[in-house]
Design a protein around this motif. Structure first.
Motif, short mmCIF file in Angstrom:
data_model
loop_
_atom_site.label_atom_id
_atom_site.label_comp_id
_atom_site.label_asym_id
_atom_site.label_seq_id
_atom_site.Cartn_x
_atom_site.Cartn_y
_atom_site.Cartn_z
N LYS A 51 0.80 -1.23 0.00
CA LYS A 51 0.00 0.00 0.00
C LYS A 51 0.83 1.28 0.00
CE LYS A 51 -3.76 -2.43 0.17
NZ LYS A 51 -4.61 -2.57 -1.04
N VAL A 65 3.48 3.01 -5.76
CA VAL A 65 2.75 3.16 -7.01
C VAL A 65 3.75 3.07 -8.15
CG1 VAL A 65 1.39 4.69 -8.49
CG2 VAL A 65 0.86 4.52 -6.05
N ARG A 102 -2.55 8.55 -2.43
CA ARG A 102 -3.99 8.34 -2.63
C ARG A 102 -4.46 9.00 -3.93
NH1 ARG A 102 -2.77 4.78 -0.36
NH2 ARG A 102 -2.56 4.60 1.89
N GLU A 142 -3.64 6.65 -6.74
CA GLU A 142 -4.52 5.49 -6.68
C GLU A 142 -5.91 5.81 -7.24
OE1 GLU A 142 -2.85 3.04 -2.77
OE2 GLU A 142 -4.41 4.55 -2.51
N PHE A 166 -5.06 3.34 -12.80
CA PHE A 166 -4.45 2.63 -11.68
C PHE A 166 -5.10 1.27 -11.47
CE2 PHE A 166 -4.11 1.54 -7.15
CZ PHE A 166 -2.73 1.50 -7.04
N SER A 185 -5.14 -1.70 -8.77
CA SER A 185 -4.78 -1.94 -7.37
C SER A 185 -4.06 -3.27 -7.18
CB SER A 185 -6.03 -1.88 -6.49
OG SER A 185 -6.96 -2.88 -6.90
N ARG A 225 -0.56 -2.41 -8.60
CA ARG A 225 -0.08 -1.10 -8.13
C ARG A 225 0.54 -0.32 -9.30
NH1 ARG A 225 -2.41 0.17 -3.75
NH2 ARG A 225 -0.75 1.69 -3.37
#
Length: 748
Positions: free
Chosen positions: A504, A507, A701, A704, A718, A720, A723
């Motif tokens: 998390k 990116v 964020r 994302e 993006f 998830s 990533r």
């Protein structure tokens, strides 16, 4: 006795009755000297390191000893009485005085406490160009920085960043002027040691040979000893210290080679530096003053001041050039002004004005002066921002800048710096906050990567990493970032280790190595009709990230089993056995998941003849350097890329080329520089959209949240699970139009 020799004899006899005095005691004396001595001397050799002109020196030396004694005598008879030539007696006397002053100045430890009333006149490499130097002194006299007798106004300083001597024919003359300035202005003439002032260089090139020609033989050793002493006492660096708005000590660094060459620990105290342009070894096109890529986050300026014949021939540099640095209060509001004109021009000096920290250019001297009084007015993004060093965006990066893949690291750094500098120069940063890149060299070594990460976190107080280079360094960065709550944006690797849903704090911008491998294999099989493959890979997470999907595709999708896997350890050039195996196997295609320097060595060992009909397919990490190398051997390649052609018509590519032309005109665009530029552009866009109170968490964020966004011609979406923002792969097959593969189906 012929007429010519009689002329010299009369001159010698009459001139011996004249008491000589220094030519170099006033600005007018210096101007008279330059007007009566040829400037554009063509050396007998154009070798940069040894452009000596003995033909000129021999005639000049004879004129020193004979002819001008006659002229000086005649001038004294009619009341002029001004010597127009260099004097060895005067040189020796003023040199000894300068040696004494320099020894005392050395005890200051190379630091000046800056004050708002201070002004600093700065020269880069002069290389013995005395005519240019004198014209600049005359301009400074006109500006009331010095008086007729070479005395500086109170609170004014002169700084020479090294290589005052060099490739021109008047090294002893320019040293005479410097010595005079040092004696007349104690403690305010700072002469830093450059390459030419090192004993080996000056003993073996022009300056020493000038001594041999211009000075009587029995006195040369004394001159050499005193010059050695003077050069030995020169400082290597100068710091101007000041206190910022947070009551923290900050420094401006002056040196010949720059902070990165000093091998000092990264520091948050030094925010700006000025250094020499370093002559042929790192020369790039300039009009005299240039804003360069930051070094360890330090805003970096270079100055060049030597319109010598060699500079004109090799670098097309023709300007008289010097700078004036004006200190205001907190460092952000310092102004650097560059004055220049063509060396053979008769008009006034042109000028350009910049914010010393950000590089922001001002349209006129009036605007620049007003900036010193009312800085916020000239930062168009915001009128009420807090403009100080403590209010910066600091982006950290770990890059190989001196190891096996330094070509990629340097290009990424240029691209990032180019975009951040554009924002700083044109808009004063974002919302009044300066964008600062701190790129530390890890030499593609995980131990050094960890050192760099610790320094970025502890010394530079940043928790944001951008464009970190390499798969193995990324593993180190991920481990460190998870413990220290750091964010990783757009690492330069396509390995799977950074593409897992549970990560998390990362990116990715680029497509994966698996995507690149699929595009290369598909093109090799379906378009080139190849069916016998070698997979050459680096035996680590990076190499296997390309090898595994490539082999799987060949075997499972295309039913190709004629495959030879050849690996090498990291950095190893022991490739004889690998080359033998490949030659024996006789491939129709080779897939490269290695690095450029190792693969180039393999090509050499296999031999060009054995590769003439072999398709060479390489992943993006091999970089444009590999394709350029192959071209020199008459070979072509297919290189996968994760961004569109930087020479194409995509809006972001056009913007990058335009910005490069504006701020780095001597640098050519390439895929790696372009990737750095795109990464920085995305960060700039994100910060502007987020607005106030930007944090690394908010930046993460924001990226994302991007779904099917067209960013200046780039499709961002993006995912998830991986990533990852981009899902296309382009193949550079040596034509203007690259072949595009949409890999989004693999990332759903």
């Amino acid at each position: 006795m012929n007429r010519k020799n009689l002329y010299y004899l009369i001159g010698f006899i009459l001139g011996s009755f004249v008491e000589s005095r220094s030519t170099f005691s006033t600005v007018d004396d210096l101007l008279l000297f330059t007007r009566t001595h040829q400037e554009e001397l063509k050396p007998d050799s154009l070798a940069y390191s040894d452009p000596l002109s003995p033909t000129f020196y021999s005639s000049y030396a004879r004129s020193l000893k004979l002819k001008n004694r006659f002229f000086n005598f005649m001038r004294s008879l009619i009341g002029i009485g001004i010597r127009v030539d260099w004097s060895d007696q005067y040189f020796e006397a003023i040199m000894k005085k300068a040696c004494k002053e320099q020894a005392e100045f050395k005890n200051m430890n190379g630091e000046i406490v800056g004050r708002p009333e201070h002004r600093y006149v700065i020269w880069g490499d002069l290389c013995g160009s005395v005519h240019s130097f004198v014209r600049c002194l005359d301009e400074l006299k006109r500006k009331n920085f010095i008086d007729q007798n070479l005395r500086l106004m109170p609170d004014y300083y002169m700084i020479f960043t090294g290589d005052v001597i060099g490739s021109a024919a008047y090294n002893l003359e320019i040293l005479s002027i410097i010595f005079q300035l040092i004696v007349l202005n104690p403690g305010r003439i700072i002469y830093l040691k450059g390459r030419q002032e090192r004993q080996f260089n000056w003993h073996n090139f022009n300056t020493y040979r000038e001594l041999e020609i211009k000075v009587p033989k029995h006195r040369i050793s004394s001159f050499v000893s005193n010059l050695d002493l003077f050069f030995e006492n020169l400082l290597g660096t100068l710091k101007i210290s000041y206190i910022d708005q947070h009551q923290q000590k900050r420094d401006v660094l002056f040196s010949y080679e720059g902070f990165e060459k000093l091998k000092s620990a990264p520091t948050n105290e030094i925010l700006i530096q000025v250094k020499s342009n370093k002559g042929i070894f790192a020369y790039t096109l300039t009009n005299g003053l240039s804003l360069r890529c930051p070094e360890c986050g330090i805003t970096t300026w270079t100055i060049f001041s030597a319109p010598t014949y060699v500079s004109q021939e090799f670098y097309k540099f023709y300007n008289d050039s010097f700078c004036i640095l004006e200190m205001a209060s907190n460092g952000y509001d310092w102004l650097i002004s560059h004055f220049y004109r063509r060396f053979d021009g008769k008009g006034e000096f042109d000028a350009e004005f910049f914010n010393f920290l950000t590089g922001q250019k001002f349209e006129s001297e009036k605007v620049a002066k007003e900036f010193l009084k009312e800085q916020k007015k000239y930062l168009p993004v915001v009128r009420t921002a807090s403009l100080d060093h403590g209010n910066q965006f600091i982006f950290g990066s770990y890059l190989d800048l001196s190891g096996s893949i330094k070509n990629i690291g340097e290009d990424l750094k240029r691209g990032l710096s180019l975009r951040f500098n554009k924002e700083n120069i044109e808009y004063g940063g974002i919302n009044g906050r300066f964008l600062r890149l701190v790129a530390l060299d890890d030499r593609y070594n995980q131990t050094l990567t960890l050192d760099a990460l610790i320094k970025l976190k502890n010394d530079f107080k940043t928790n944001l990493l951008v464009n970190g280079l390499g798969t193995r360094p990324l593993q180190t960065a991920m481990d460190f970032a998870s413990k220290e709550n750091m964010k990783i944006l757009f690492p330069y690797t396509g390995a799977s280790i950074g593409r897992q849903e549970n990560l998390k704090n990362i990116v990715n911008l680029r497509a994966s190595y698996a995507d690149e491998a699929e595009a290369l294999v598909d093109y090799g099989v379906n378009t080139l009709r190849k069916n016998r493959f070698v997979i050459f890979y680096q035996d680590d997470a990076y190499g296997r990230a390309g090898r595994d999907p490539a082999k799987k595709l060949l075997v499972e999708k295309y039913k190709i089993t004629d495959i030879l896997e050849v690996s090498h350890s990291v950095g190893s050039l022991q490739l004889d056995k690998a080359a033998e195996e490949i030659i024996k196997f006789g491939p129709s295609a080779i897939l490269f998941f290695s690095i450029e320097v190792v693969s180039a060595e393999l090509i050499e060992k296999i031999g060009i003849k054995s590769l003439m009909n072999v398709a060479l397919l390489a992943v993006s990490f091999m970089s444009h350097s590999f394709t350029e190398f192959l071209k020199t051997r008459g070979l072509s390649s297919v290189l996968s890329q994760v961004l569109p052609n930087s020479h194409g018509d995509t809006p972001i590519a056009q913007e990058c080329r335009d910005t490069l032309k504006m701020y780095m005109p001597s640098v050519d665009i390439n895929a790696d520089l372009f990737e750095g530029y795109v990464s920085a552009s995305l960060l700039v866009e994100a910060i502007k959209i987020i607005g106030s109170d930007v944090t690394s968490e908010k930046l993460l964020r924001y990226f994302e949240s991007l779904k099917n966004v067209n960013f200046k011609g780039l499709k961002l979406n993006f995912n998830s699970e991986t990533r990852q923002l981009m899902h296309n792969v382009w193949l550079d097959v040596g034509k203007k139009d690259w072949i595009i593969f949409d890999m989004s189906k693999n990332n759903q």
